[in-house]
Every structure is written in C-alpha cells, then in structure tokens.
Design a protein around this motif. Structure first.
Motif, PDB file in Angstrom:
ATOM      1  N   UNK A  30      71.052  44.021  41.890  1.00 19.17           N
ATOM      2  CA  UNK A  30      70.000  43.915  42.779  1.00 19.17           C
ATOM      3  C   UNK A  30      70.082  42.618  43.693  1.00 19.17           C
ATOM      4  N   UNK A  31      71.280  41.998  43.477  1.00 15.30           N
ATOM      5  CA  UNK A  31      71.071  40.762  44.293  1.00 15.30           C
ATOM      6  C   UNK A  31      71.120  40.990  45.654  1.00 15.30           C
ATOM      7  N   UNK A  32      71.485  42.004  46.366  1.00 13.07           N
ATOM      8  CA  UNK A  32      71.279  42.161  47.870  1.00 13.07           C
ATOM      9  C   UNK A  32      69.848  42.235  48.370  1.00 13.07           C
ATOM     10  N   UNK A  33      68.899  42.608  47.297  1.00 13.49           N
ATOM     11  CA  UNK A  33      67.588  42.766  47.591  1.00 13.49           C
ATOM     12  C   UNK A  33      67.116  41.338  47.714  1.00 13.49           C
ATOM     13  N   UNK A  34      67.660  40.332  47.094  1.00 18.68           N
ATOM     14  CA  UNK A  34      66.986  39.044  47.113  1.00 18.68           C
ATOM     15  C   UNK A  34      66.879  38.497  48.655  1.00 18.68           C
ATOM     16  N   UNK A  35      67.585  39.091  49.595  1.00 18.99           N
ATOM     17  CA  UNK A  35      67.538  38.728  50.981  1.00 18.99           C
ATOM     18  C   UNK A  35      66.241  39.185  51.832  1.00 18.99           C
ATOM     19  N   UNK A  36      65.419  40.207  50.900  1.00 19.61           N
ATOM     20  CA  UNK A  36      64.322  40.515  51.631  1.00 19.61           C
ATOM     21  C   UNK A  36      63.254  39.553  51.309  1.00 19.61           C
ATOM     22  N   UNK A  37      62.044  39.691  52.249  1.00 15.73           N
ATOM     23  CA  UNK A  37      60.923  38.785  52.089  1.00 15.73           C
ATOM     24  C   UNK A  37      60.357  38.597  50.774  1.00 15.73           C
ATOM     25  N   UNK A  38      60.032  37.548  50.092  1.00 11.60           N
ATOM     26  CA  UNK A  38      59.430  37.370  48.891  1.00 11.60           C
ATOM     27  C   UNK A  38      58.332  38.085  48.329  1.00 11.60           C
ATOM     28  N   UNK A  39      57.548  38.756  49.329  1.00 12.72           N
ATOM     29  CA  UNK A  39      56.419  39.734  48.904  1.00 12.72           C
ATOM     30  C   UNK A  39      56.860  41.055  48.567  1.00 12.72           C
ATOM     31  N   UNK A  40      58.097  41.583  49.040  1.00 16.81           N
ATOM     32  CA  UNK A  40      58.446  42.835  48.970  1.00 16.81           C
ATOM     33  C   UNK A  40      58.719  43.532  47.322  1.00 16.81           C
ATOM     34  N   UNK A  41      58.495  44.479  47.053  1.00 18.17           N
ATOM     35  CA  UNK A  41      58.645  44.967  45.672  1.00 18.17           C
ATOM     36  C   UNK A  41      60.124  44.709  45.289  1.00 18.17           C
ATOM     37  N   UNK A  42      61.154  45.174  46.143  1.00 18.83           N
ATOM     38  CA  UNK A  42      62.490  45.101  45.467  1.00 18.83           C
ATOM     39  C   UNK A  42      62.907  43.724  45.306  1.00 18.83           C
ATOM     40  N   UNK A  43      62.412  42.562  46.018  1.00 16.07           N
ATOM     41  CA  UNK A  43      62.792  41.258  45.936  1.00 16.07           C
ATOM     42  C   UNK A  43      61.978  40.785  44.425  1.00 16.07           C
ATOM     43  N   UNK A  44      61.017  41.383  44.472  1.00 12.13           N
ATOM     44  CA  UNK A  44      59.911  41.029  42.939  1.00 12.13           C
ATOM     45  C   UNK A  44      60.689  41.516  41.907  1.00 12.13           C
TER      46      UNK A  44
END
Length: 76
Positions: A30-44
């Motif tokens: 899931x590392x690529x999803x860490x680039x999304x904004x902090x408030x998004x579900x994939x990042x969380x």
C-alpha cells in the motif's frame, strides 16, 4: 476495496504471529497510497497497516498513539 481488506488482514496476521518482516512486506503493497492526502481513506489504511507492523515489533506506545489518531480521523 478488496486490496485494502486483504492487506490489512494479512498484515495483522503476520504481526500477531511476530513475523514483522512479512508484515512489513505486506503493508508495503500500500506504499503508493501514502502519497495521497492525509485525510483520505487509502492513506489512513496504509498508516493502519504500517502501525500493525509496530505491534509486531512490540512498539506499543507508538502503535497506541497512531491508533488513537486514526480513530479520531475515522470518527470525525
């Protein structure tokens, strides 16, 4: 959404089995999803899986703090 559920489940199983190397590898999917904004579900969910890894590393204080932050984010 199946990807997130599968990764969270496999990371949790590996962490609770004290196989932290496997937990890290699985959570890394899931590392690529860490680039999304902090408030998004994939990042969380990525943060949640990385935090499960900390449980396996017996870093309970950091894990507890991050789980608290995630609870606030999801309930807000």
């Amino acid at each position: 959404f199946e990807l997130f559920g599968a990764v969270a489940t496999l990371t949790g199983v590996a962490s609770l089995s004290m196989d932290v190397d496997r937990a890290a590898r699985v959570a890394g999917v899931l590392q690529p999803f860490s680039a999304l904004p902090r408030g998004t579900a994939p990042h969380a969910i990525h943060r949640f899986c990385r935090n499960l890894e900390q449980v396996g590393r017996e870093n309970q204080a950091a894990a507890s703090q991050t789980f608290g932050e995630l609870i606030e984010q999801f309930s807000g």
